[in-house]
Each structure stands twice: as structure tokens, then as C-alpha cells.
Design an enzyme around this catalytic site. Structure first.
Site, PDB file in Angstrom:
ATOM      1  N   LYS A 213     -64.754 -31.375  25.088  1.00 18.57           N
ATOM      2  CA  LYS A 213     -63.800 -32.046  24.215  1.00 18.57           C
ATOM      3  C   LYS A 213     -64.522 -32.503  22.950  1.00 18.57           C
ATOM      4  O   LYS A 213     -65.547 -33.196  23.023  1.00 18.57           O
ATOM      5  CB  LYS A 213     -63.166 -33.246  24.934  1.00 18.57           C
ATOM      6  CG  LYS A 213     -62.214 -32.859  26.063  1.00 18.57           C
ATOM      7  CD  LYS A 213     -61.002 -32.093  25.554  1.00 18.57           C
ATOM      8  CE  LYS A 213     -59.969 -31.851  26.645  1.00 18.57           C
ATOM      9  NZ  LYS A 213     -58.885 -30.962  26.181  1.00 18.57           N
ATOM     10  N   LYS A 313     -49.668 -23.336  29.486  1.00 19.01           N
ATOM     11  CA  LYS A 313     -49.425 -24.534  30.293  1.00 19.01           C
ATOM     12  C   LYS A 313     -47.973 -24.489  30.778  1.00 19.01           C
ATOM     13  O   LYS A 313     -47.032 -24.458  29.976  1.00 19.01           O
ATOM     14  CB  LYS A 313     -49.713 -25.795  29.490  1.00 19.01           C
ATOM     15  CG  LYS A 313     -51.224 -26.005  29.252  1.00 19.01           C
ATOM     16  CD  LYS A 313     -51.514 -27.370  28.696  1.00 19.01           C
ATOM     17  CE  LYS A 313     -52.995 -27.725  28.801  1.00 19.01           C
ATOM     18  NZ  LYS A 313     -53.877 -26.915  27.964  1.00 19.01           N
TER      19      LYS A 313
HETATM   20 MG   LIG Z   1     -56.726 -27.392  25.058  1.00 19.90          MG
END
Ligand SMILES: [Mg+2]
Length: 415
Positions: A213, A313
Site C-alpha cells: 500500500k 471485486k
Molecule cells: Mg487495489
């Protein structure tokens, strides 16, 4: 726009088709299957949805690092899960789940998921859950847009179809490719040495693929990426995921500095257009996530050659039905896929695993399943995670059995 009879949420409201009331657990119905006759041939009566229950479950995370943190200071240390149970006149019931991962990750939030399900549920009472195309048309007619609110209901209907046919959902979605799903782990944004330490810890658990991240200060992000790659060693994949946190100039600064390293640049900027602008300046592999939220955007991105890979997703796309469509379009266009969801407990993890399992191995990147990071389980039979892989179920439907004591009392019922 005027709508037909609107569901009423008043507790103990008089019972009519498509109306809500509070649930009493002891009222579980015992409904037997039936047959109907066409000419001289006895056919199974069409299945009908008779009741939809909703549950809210808060599940704290546990594991290597304390919380899940991405750019912009967005942090999650528990999942706010909405779980639905779709019951039918055949006695078969299906389960689904949606977890938007807070309110600042996508245009979605947990209370919105529950509001959307309440809005849609009356339109599904009496519908045949095995006719997934019609179910999705009904959901779109009942609520325009808001695909994430339809995901749990769609998953539950796939679970019913699988149980009805005696087949695992992965078979219904195209068949099984391989016998396991390789997983990656997200490394929260933190000082580079902390991120490197978490990578080493997860390597000892069998993981070889990592998502770093980033999306903060460019100089710090360059150090974070290099620290994660150094700690990872050879053999895996790294995704530098800014979650849209960079401006175009910041993204260019980072991408230029790591252009000789082997990694994917993931969702560098917030908008599709900004990501595309950065993409056109460099030759690093690109992965798009948040900004591809429909078939229309995917088609445009394919035309623009905007990415090499995509994160599919399930809830962002509205469930397994839409995800399968985008999955197949990506496969036909040579776009690698990470199959996952915004978040999941055991029920959502099973849905993700069936979609990943039915995706050709040479087209799928490592997936993400969070169910092994939960402080308690919501179902048995969910994919087991070991050696950095998930092991899919071959049982009918999703192959899971919810743990009712973990779900608590339903927070709504529609019948
Ligand atoms: Mg992502």
C-alpha cells in the site's frame, strides 16, 4: 418516478407479499417442495423466493499487522458485514455477503448496502432464484445503479442454484481450473522497515505475492516499494497500490523511479483519465481496480489499452453474475485478473473462491481472501487458507454452512 407498493419497515406490520416485518427466529417455516403438471408430464414446480433475511455482523481483524491501512489514512480494523439468507418454497436457502470496507474506499458504505437490500428485497419475493438473469433484471428494475447492494442477493441465488442442481458454484461459472487459488497479502502503508518486516513474517507463512500500500509522499513511497521488493525476494509478484492517492505528477515521480523494477503499478490516481495519462507515459505493467466499475468502463479501458491487469471485486460489480461477464471479457482480451472482493468473511470468501476457481489459471493473478484474518468465523466449509493458497470446496452451491450463533439475530426480514 412513481413506484409500485413500497415495503414498510414498521415492526409487526400486517403480513402481505413483499412487506417487511421483524423476524422471530422460532417462526422458521417448513415448506415442502411440490410439482406441477404440464399435459401428462409432472415437472418440478418452479422455485420461488419466500423470504429474505438480513444480518449485520461486526468482525474484528487479527493477524500480522494491527489494521488495514491505505492511502489517505483510510484504515479498517474490523469488517461491517451484511449477510443475507434467501429462503425458497423448496426448502433450499442460499447465502450471500457484502462488505464495502468502510465508507471512504468506494462509492459504497455498509448502511447503504443494507438500505439497498431492503429496497430490492420486495421485488424478489415470488421470483425464481435459479433464473439468475431474470433476478438481476428484477434487481436493476427495483433499484437503479448501486451494484454493490445487489451483490449479496445475487450470490445467495447462485448458492441456491448450486444446491438445487447438486453442483458447486464454480462448475456453474465455467468449471474448475487447477485445484488451488494462489493468494497475496496486502501490506498496510507504514514506515518501510515495518512493511518489510510484515513481508518477511508472511513469507514464513507461505505467501510469495504482496500488495504494497502506497499513495502517500512519493519519496517515502519509492522507499516502501523497494523495501517490500527486497524483503520479498525472487519468485513472487508485487503490486504497488496507491488506491488513487497520487496526483498525476506524484505518480509519474514514483513510476519513473521504479520503472526498472518488476512490479505492477495499481490504481495510481483516482480517476480513470488520470490513470490513463500516467499509463501512457511509462511501460510498467498497470493494474486498474477502483476505476473499473462496469462493463462500459472495461470496454473503454480495453480500447484505450489502459491496463495489463484488473482487480475484479465481486461486490463492486454487483455480484457473481456481472463479475462472470467481466471475467470472460477480460479473458478474451488477454487481461490478467485478480479475483477478490472489497472484503469478506467466510461466506463472501467462498463466492470469491468459486469465481477464481472457474477462471483459467493462466489468466488469473494471485487472489485475496480475508477470511483467514478474522477473529471469528461466520461459516464452516469456507476455503481453507494454508501455504499461501486457498483450497476451494467441491460441495454443492457455495459449499458453506453459516454458523447461526455467529450471525446473531436477523436485523430484517422480507416476505
Ligand atoms: Mg487495489
Amino acid at each position: 418516478m412513481k413506484k409500485a407498493a413500497r415495503a414498510n419497515w414498521t415492526p409487526n406490520f400486517s403480513m402481505e407479499r413483499g412487506q417487511f416485518r421483524e423476524l422471530r427466529l422460532e417462526e422458521a417455516s417448513s415448506i415442502s417442495s411440490a410439482t406441477e403438471t404440464r399435459g401428462s408430464i409432472a415437472l418440478p414446480a418452479s422455485m420461488k423466493i419466500t423470504r429474505i433475511l438480513g444480518f449485520r455482523v461486526l468482525v474484528p481483524l487479527k493477524g500480522t499487522y494491527p489494521s488495514y491501512t491505505m492511502s489517505g489514512g483510510r484504515t479498517a480494523d474490523e469488517f461491517d458485514s451484511t449477510i443475507v439468507c434467501v429462503q425458497t418454497n423448496s426448502g433450499i436457502e442460499g447465502w450471500g455477503e457484502v462488505i464495502p470496507l468502510g465508507a471512504s474506499y468506494l462509492p459504497a458504505y455498509p448502511e447503504g448496502a443494507r438500505a439497498g437490500i431492503r429496497e430490492i428485497a420486495p421485488a424478489l419475493i415470488g421470483a425464481d432464484p435459479t433464473q439468475l438473469g431474470k433476478i438481476n433484471y428484477k434487481m436493476d428494475a427495483a433499484l437503479c445503479g448501486h451494484p454493490y447492494t445487489k451483490s449479496a442477493l445475487d450470490i445467495a441465488c447462485w448458492d441456491i442454484l448450486g444446491k438445487h442442481t447438486g453442483l458447486p458454484v464454480s462448475t456453474l461459472l465455467g468449471g474448475q481450473f487447477g485445484n488451488r487459488i494462489r493468494l497475496y497479502r496486502a501490506i498496510p502503508i507504514a514506515p518501510p522497515e515495518d512493511m518489510a518486516g510484515w513481508v518477511r513474517d508472511l513469507k514464513s507463512q507461505g505467501f510469495v505475492d504482496f500488495q504494497a500500500k502506497v499513495g502517500s509522499d512519493p519519496v517515502g513511497d519509492i522507499e516502501r516499494i523497494k523495501a517490500v521488493i527486497d524483503a520479498m525476494g525472487p519468485g513472487g509478484s508485487v503490486y504497488a497500490d496507491a488506491n488513487g492517492g497520487w496526483t498525476m505528477s506524484q505518480a509519474a515521480q514514483v513510476v519513473r523511479a521504479v520503472r526498472d523494477l518488476d512490479l505492477f503499478i495499481e490504481q495510481p490516481c483516482q480517476s480513470y483519465e488520470a490513470c490513463l495519462s500516467v499509463r501512457r507515459r511509462f511501460d510498467n505493467p498497470f493494474l486498474l481496480d477502483e476505476s473499473v466499475d462496469s462493463l462500459a468502463v472495461l470496454q473503454r479501458a480495453i480500447g484505450d489499452r489502459a491496463m495489463d491487469a484488473i482487480s475484479l471485486k465481486v461486490s463492486r460489480l454487483g455480484g457473481l453474475t456481472n463479475s462472470r461477464l467481466l471475467r470472460d471479457v477480460c479473458a478474451q482480451n488477454g487481461i490478467m485478473m485478480r479475483i477478490e472482493d472489497t472484503a469478506c468473511t467466510d461466506i463472501g470468501a467462498a463466492a470469491v473462491c468459486h469465481l477464481a476457481h472457474s477462471t483459467p489459471e493462466h489468466m488469473r493473478l494471485a487472489a485475496s481472501l480475508a477470511n483467514s484474518r478474522l477473529s471469528f468465523h461466520t461459516a464452516t466449509g469456507a476455503p481453507e487458507v494454508s501455504d499461501g493458497c486457498a483450497w476451494p470446496s467441491d460441495k454443492p452451491g457455495l459449499g458453506i454452512e453459516p454458523i447461526r450463533s455467529a450471525l446473531g439475530e436477523p436485523i430484517f426480514s422480507c416476505e
